[in-house]
Design a protein around this motif. Sequence first.
Motif, PDB file in Angstrom:
ATOM      1  N   VAL A 165      60.216 -47.693  71.003  1.00  0.00           N
ATOM      2  CA  VAL A 165      58.864 -48.148  70.633  1.00  0.00           C
ATOM      3  C   VAL A 165      58.100 -47.071  69.873  1.00  0.00           C
ATOM      4  O   VAL A 165      56.971 -47.330  69.414  1.00  0.00           O
ATOM      5  CB  VAL A 165      58.075 -48.573  71.889  1.00  0.00           C
ATOM      6  CG1 VAL A 165      58.775 -49.730  72.587  1.00  0.00           C
ATOM      7  CG2 VAL A 165      57.909 -47.390  72.852  1.00  0.00           C
ATOM      8  N   ALA A 166      58.661 -45.886  69.712  1.00  0.00           N
ATOM      9  CA  ALA A 166      57.973 -44.806  68.999  1.00  0.00           C
ATOM     10  C   ALA A 166      57.983 -45.077  67.498  1.00  0.00           C
ATOM     11  O   ALA A 166      58.899 -45.733  66.972  1.00  0.00           O
ATOM     12  CB  ALA A 166      58.638 -43.469  69.304  1.00  0.00           C
ATOM     13  N   PRO A 167      56.977 -44.608  66.756  1.00  0.00           N
ATOM     14  CA  PRO A 167      56.967 -44.771  65.291  1.00  0.00           C
ATOM     15  C   PRO A 167      58.199 -44.124  64.664  1.00  0.00           C
ATOM     16  O   PRO A 167      58.544 -42.983  64.967  1.00  0.00           O
ATOM     17  CB  PRO A 167      55.673 -44.061  64.870  1.00  0.00           C
ATOM     18  CG  PRO A 167      54.815 -44.057  66.099  1.00  0.00           C
ATOM     19  CD  PRO A 167      55.743 -43.947  67.252  1.00  0.00           C
ATOM     20  N   ARG A 168      58.858 -44.827  63.786  1.00  0.00           N
ATOM     21  CA  ARG A 168      60.128 -44.361  63.236  1.00  0.00           C
ATOM     22  C   ARG A 168      59.952 -43.310  62.142  1.00  0.00           C
ATOM     23  O   ARG A 168      60.764 -42.385  62.032  1.00  0.00           O
ATOM     24  CB  ARG A 168      60.920 -45.556  62.685  1.00  0.00           C
ATOM     25  CG  ARG A 168      61.276 -46.573  63.758  1.00  0.00           C
ATOM     26  CD  ARG A 168      61.905 -47.826  63.137  1.00  0.00           C
ATOM     27  NE  ARG A 168      63.200 -47.551  62.549  1.00  0.00           N
ATOM     28  CZ  ARG A 168      64.370 -47.636  63.195  1.00  0.00           C
ATOM     29  NH1 ARG A 168      64.374 -47.999  64.478  1.00  0.00           N
ATOM     30  NH2 ARG A 168      65.509 -47.389  62.584  1.00  0.00           N
ATOM     31  N   ALA A 169      58.920 -43.444  61.336  1.00  0.00           N
ATOM     32  CA  ALA A 169      58.748 -42.511  60.220  1.00  0.00           C
ATOM     33  C   ALA A 169      58.553 -41.065  60.699  1.00  0.00           C
ATOM     34  O   ALA A 169      59.211 -40.148  60.196  1.00  0.00           O
ATOM     35  CB  ALA A 169      57.584 -42.947  59.335  1.00  0.00           C
ATOM     36  N   PRO A 170      57.651 -40.804  61.661  1.00  0.00           N
ATOM     37  CA  PRO A 170      57.524 -39.418  62.133  1.00  0.00           C
ATOM     38  C   PRO A 170      58.813 -38.877  62.761  1.00  0.00           C
ATOM     39  O   PRO A 170      59.139 -37.694  62.614  1.00  0.00           O
ATOM     40  CB  PRO A 170      56.382 -39.504  63.163  1.00  0.00           C
ATOM     41  CG  PRO A 170      55.604 -40.720  62.778  1.00  0.00           C
ATOM     42  CD  PRO A 170      56.616 -41.681  62.249  1.00  0.00           C
TER      43      PRO A 170
ATOM     44  N   ASP B 257      61.455 -45.463  75.501  1.00  0.00           N
ATOM     45  CA  ASP B 257      60.374 -44.693  74.864  1.00  0.00           C
ATOM     46  C   ASP B 257      60.681 -44.459  73.387  1.00  0.00           C
ATOM     47  O   ASP B 257      59.790 -44.534  72.533  1.00  0.00           O
ATOM     48  CB  ASP B 257      60.198 -43.350  75.579  1.00  0.00           C
ATOM     49  CG  ASP B 257      59.831 -43.520  77.040  1.00  0.00           C
ATOM     50  OD1 ASP B 257      59.259 -44.572  77.380  1.00  0.00           O
ATOM     51  OD2 ASP B 257      60.148 -42.607  77.838  1.00  0.00           O
TER      52      ASP B 257
ATOM     53  N   ARG C 171      61.152 -37.845  59.954  1.00  0.00           N
ATOM     54  CA  ARG C 171      60.730 -36.615  59.279  1.00  0.00           C
ATOM     55  C   ARG C 171      61.030 -35.390  60.133  1.00  0.00           C
ATOM     56  O   ARG C 171      61.397 -34.347  59.604  1.00  0.00           O
ATOM     57  CB  ARG C 171      59.229 -36.680  58.959  1.00  0.00           C
ATOM     58  CG  ARG C 171      58.880 -37.579  57.782  1.00  0.00           C
ATOM     59  CD  ARG C 171      57.472 -37.297  57.287  1.00  0.00           C
ATOM     60  NE  ARG C 171      56.487 -37.527  58.335  1.00  0.00           N
ATOM     61  CZ  ARG C 171      55.851 -38.669  58.539  1.00  0.00           C
ATOM     62  NH1 ARG C 171      56.115 -39.715  57.757  1.00  0.00           N
ATOM     63  NH2 ARG C 171      54.961 -38.799  59.505  1.00  0.00           N
TER      64      ARG C 171
END
Length: 492
Positions: free
Chosen positions: A202-207, A199, A210
């Motif tokens: 595959v999650a967006p790295r930028a958020p 999980d 931050r």
Amino acid sequence: MFDGITRRVVSMWFPRLPCDRVLRARPVDAPFALTLKQNNTDRVYCLNRQAEKLGLSRGMPFSDARAFCPDLLSQPADPRSDARFLATLCRWATRYCPWVGPEGEDGLVLDITGAAHLLGGEADLLADMRRRMARAGLTLQLGLADTRGAAWALAHHGEGVAEPGDMLAALGSLPVTALRLPEDTITGLQRLGLRRVSDLAVAPRAPLARRFGRGVLMRLDQALGAQPETITPMAAPPHYAVRLTLPEPVGLVDDVMAGTARLLDRLCDRLKERETGARRLCLTLRRIDQSNQQVELRLASAMRDAKRILPLFERGVAGIEAGFGIDQMRLEAVQVEALPVQQVSSVSQDSTQRLDDLITRIGTRIGLENVQRFLPADSHIPERSFLIAPAAYARAEGPWYTPRPRPVRLFLPEPIAGAGPRPPRRLRWRRMALDTARATGPERIAPEWWMEDDGWRSGVRDYWQVDTRQGRRLWLFYTPQNPGWFVQGEFA
């Protein structure tokens, strides 16, 4: 990859290392726990397998653990001994590969790249590890993968082997706790629904960066091989030994002492560089016939002053049989202790140094353990108010504190005739008839209820200082519960 070779890393995790270390010496067939005081509370530090099966867990208050399991055996934990034991395991693991380092407080990490074939392959290497650790009585879980992070994850979550190549396929089904993340970060990821490594991958790295910082992505990339992670081997302990080869054999005591002085100068310089001092020295003298003669010197305190140490060797060197001559000398500091540089003081330390040298000289004849001193103990019971310890390994800390004067001589209570709570006017002690001139007291001393002592089962004691007309100054006590008078000491 480098030079066409895939990197392979083994993670060795000892989940019960503290308990296993203790139980190797004294096995028990019962629930067992080690305790450690944290925030003024005794908590469970480590458990054996039987205690874990009963539902006990690390970190719980020890009082709760005893409530759940009244038969629980316990012992205080010793993290320093655990660290030394792990360092020993680290040196032992170099039998498999030269690149071995510690992994936290209970694990090791090995870079076996190019070394597994020496033991028949990876499967045989892991089997050999399991067999040797089982024989040693240690619980072991292993993980093998291309990266350090992946090997750690497999060792701590199911014990497995990842085939060379795609690490995500091997780690995807594991929880995010397998990425060596802080507890608060793991809790935050789970609240977002990111419960497994797949999980998170595959999650967006930028958020993620931050919200949780760069640490989460760094651990993920290290585990998957996108970012390198080094293995730092444990540094070898410093070796304090110097050698002197003589151009011509010598046999006179003065010549051997001159060579010892040269060796001491070099050795003490090395000790000073690392701010250490020697506690045990071994001088090895090789004769022409290739036999060795040894002189061992045990010091009363850590030293690195060559001028002070050299005279202490005279007695041992004088007893050496030189034969046809000595052609090589070797001096080694077998045992060392930290000896940091101290501020020069206007108060002379000569008296302390002379005492240490005297203890060393006497210790070379009768043994350092036989030179003993009295130390104050934290107890108001006269028999327990002092300790006897070897002078070379125990330093007096703080002054002696007694609310009332104590006798110079203390012995087992000796009964005398007397009636009433005040000291008798006349008494007979050790075949001497004594008359009381002055009595000072009483000083009531109560027994320590938490200690088992047959001598204090009679209850409280009222102590008196009695000066007799014949010059004896005695220490008497009266037992109110079972009326009787006793002499227990004599003042100077």
